[in-house]
Design a protein around this motif. Structure first.
Motif, mmCIF file in Angstrom:
data_model
loop_
_atom_site.group_PDB
_atom_site.id
_atom_site.type_symbol
_atom_site.label_atom_id
_atom_site.label_comp_id
_atom_site.label_asym_id
_atom_site.label_seq_id
_atom_site.Cartn_x
_atom_site.Cartn_y
_atom_site.Cartn_z
ATOM 1 N N UNK A 85 4.803 4.590 3.321
ATOM 2 C CA UNK A 85 4.445 6.066 3.383
ATOM 3 C C UNK A 85 5.811 6.952 3.753
ATOM 4 N N UNK A 86 5.622 7.890 4.545
ATOM 5 C CA UNK A 86 6.678 8.816 4.847
ATOM 6 C C UNK A 86 7.610 7.716 5.569
ATOM 7 N N UNK A 87 7.146 6.604 6.456
ATOM 8 C CA UNK A 87 7.873 5.446 6.906
ATOM 9 C C UNK A 87 7.474 4.292 6.219
ATOM 10 N N UNK A 88 8.130 3.328 6.568
ATOM 11 C CA UNK A 88 7.853 2.004 5.938
ATOM 12 C C UNK A 88 7.126 1.196 7.383
ATOM 13 N N UNK A 106 0.957 -1.166 0.045
ATOM 14 C CA UNK A 106 -0.118 -0.146 -0.035
ATOM 15 C C UNK A 106 0.804 1.207 -0.003
ATOM 16 N N UNK A 107 0.617 2.106 -0.955
ATOM 17 C CA UNK A 107 1.487 3.368 -1.026
ATOM 18 C C UNK A 107 0.747 4.711 -0.671
ATOM 19 N N UNK A 108 1.152 5.360 0.108
ATOM 20 C CA UNK A 108 0.342 6.696 0.324
ATOM 21 C C UNK A 108 1.558 7.793 0.972
ATOM 22 N N UNK A 125 -5.437 6.448 13.434
ATOM 23 C CA UNK A 125 -6.555 6.726 14.227
ATOM 24 C C UNK A 125 -7.377 7.508 13.406
ATOM 25 N N UNK A 126 -6.870 7.563 11.977
ATOM 26 C CA UNK A 126 -7.954 8.359 11.073
ATOM 27 C C UNK A 126 -8.104 7.297 9.674
ATOM 28 N N UNK A 127 -8.949 7.813 8.890
ATOM 29 C CA UNK A 127 -9.235 7.154 7.417
ATOM 30 C C UNK A 127 -8.066 7.551 6.550
ATOM 31 N N UNK A 128 -7.250 6.765 6.145
ATOM 32 C CA UNK A 128 -6.353 7.173 4.974
ATOM 33 C C UNK A 128 -6.699 6.563 3.702
ATOM 34 N N UNK A 129 -6.377 7.157 2.891
ATOM 35 C CA UNK A 129 -6.650 6.504 1.414
ATOM 36 C C UNK A 129 -5.368 6.381 0.551
ATOM 37 N N UNK A 130 -5.167 5.170 0.151
ATOM 38 C CA UNK A 130 -3.872 5.106 -0.713
ATOM 39 C C UNK A 130 -3.886 5.786 -1.922
ATOM 40 N N UNK A 131 -2.672 5.882 -2.453
ATOM 41 C CA UNK A 131 -2.356 6.454 -3.665
ATOM 42 C C UNK A 131 -2.306 5.019 -4.650
ATOM 43 N N UNK A 132 -1.820 3.832 -4.378
ATOM 44 C CA UNK A 132 -1.624 2.849 -5.314
ATOM 45 C C UNK A 132 -1.388 1.580 -4.394
ATOM 46 N N UNK A 133 -1.649 0.356 -5.100
ATOM 47 C CA UNK A 133 -1.241 -0.741 -4.258
ATOM 48 C C UNK A 133 -0.910 -1.895 -5.076
ATOM 49 N N UNK A 134 -0.298 -2.726 -4.764
ATOM 50 C CA UNK A 134 0.032 -3.987 -5.470
ATOM 51 C C UNK A 134 0.110 -5.194 -4.720
ATOM 52 N N UNK A 155 0.785 8.464 6.534
ATOM 53 C CA UNK A 155 -0.349 7.711 7.238
ATOM 54 C C UNK A 155 -0.420 8.460 8.568
ATOM 55 N N UNK A 156 -1.824 8.562 9.026
ATOM 56 C CA UNK A 156 -2.149 9.143 10.243
ATOM 57 C C UNK A 156 -2.963 8.178 11.132
#
Length: 303
Positions: A95-98, A15-17, A23-32, A20-21
């Protein structure tokens, strides 16, 4: 033939974004979605290098079918043992961290374990068996103390890609290759390395305990190959690291494939470094074209 043993394979859901926050809803940019597991990664890279392999281990459910179908689509041989529960799914968040969230894996019965033991008992002296990664919790890593001797008794070479006590236990079976990174090697001996010479010293301790070849990967500081005859240093290759998943497995594949063909440790190290680096610089396991590009950049010196 090279066999790869993955006792606890997985579907790797990437999952790529951007961020990531918690406790919140996060929406991915792409996935494989890929067939994953250390031994399976080795088979996938071996296939790209032109080496035949057979992937074995335990799979189950719709996720296990996904893995088998994916390997067949890549023209990789399979000889898995079917289990009753689903193969696990591992989530890799880039994300900003793996961040990784790895599943537990299925329960393996005594009868299913006996099926795998039978497979390993029928390899030959012309074969190399790569044992890689952790076992399902229902077996525990001590199961390797039952499985590795079967391949050795059949005359095969074994490659063991483990950490900690499991790696140490495997040395009794004189593996062709083990590949700890520098931090894992520190942890095994309870020391802190201050120099490359320290790393070589403790890699030689691994040789004394039974390994035939030891690769110590050092991320951006290159890699060392320590053999009974010499020590070699592969200089690091500059580039942007995109993917830490599978880089070590790719290195194992590159070394094992070349060594089984040529028995040349320097060439095997060069292909190992090329494969590991190419995967580290790729979104997934590296393509053969990129591996060849990295191979041309590998510089090895004898220490």
């Amino acid at each position: 033939m090279i066999y790869t043993v993955t006792l606890n394979p997985a579907i790797d859901y990437i999952v790529r974004l951007t961020h990531i926050e918690s406790g919140a809803v996060n929406r991915m940019d792409s996935s494989d979605t890929f067939a994953g597991g250390k031994g399976i990664n080795v088979s996938r890279i071996l296939q790209r290098l032109g080496y035949a392999s057979t992937a074995t281990g335990f799979v189950g459910g719709f996720t296990g079918e996904f893995i088998k179908d994916g390997l067949v689509a890549e023209a990789i041989g399979t000889q898995f043992v079917q289990v009753d529960q689903d193969t696990r799914i591992n989530v890799k968040i880039k994300a900003d961290q793996e961040t990784e969230i790895n599943g537990l894996g299925p329960v393996v019965t005594d009868e299913q374990l006996a099926e795998l033991e039978d497979i390993l008992s029928h390899v030959t002296a012309d074969d190399t068996v790569v044992f890689a990664g952790s076992a399902p919790a229902s077996l525990g890593n001590q199961v390797y103390n039952r499985l590795i001797p079967l391949a050795k008794q059949a005359g095969a070479e074994v490659v063991c890609d483990f950490e900690g006590q499991t790696l140490l236990d495997s040395l009794a079976h004189e593996p062709l290759l083990v590949k700890p990174n520098n931090h894992e090697l520190e942890a095994i001996f309870g020391v802190t390395f201050d120099s490359r010479e320290d790393i070589v010293r403790y890699a030689k301790e691994i040789l004394v305990k039974g390994a035939k070849n030891v690769i110590v990967s050092m991320a951006g500081d290159g890699a060392l190959l320590v053999t009974g005859e010499a020590t070699y240093f592969a200089k690091p290759i500059k580039g942007t690291v995109k993917n830490s998943v599978g880089a070590g497995d790719s290195m194992v594949a590159g070394f094992t494939g070349e060594y089984t063909k040529s028995h040349n440790p320097i060439e095997a190290l060069k292909w190992g470094v090329a494969c590991g680096t190419a995967t580290a610089f790729s979104d997934d396991l590296a393509s053969i074209d990129f591996i060849r590009e990295m191979y041309e950049k590998v510089e090895v010196e004898t220490l």
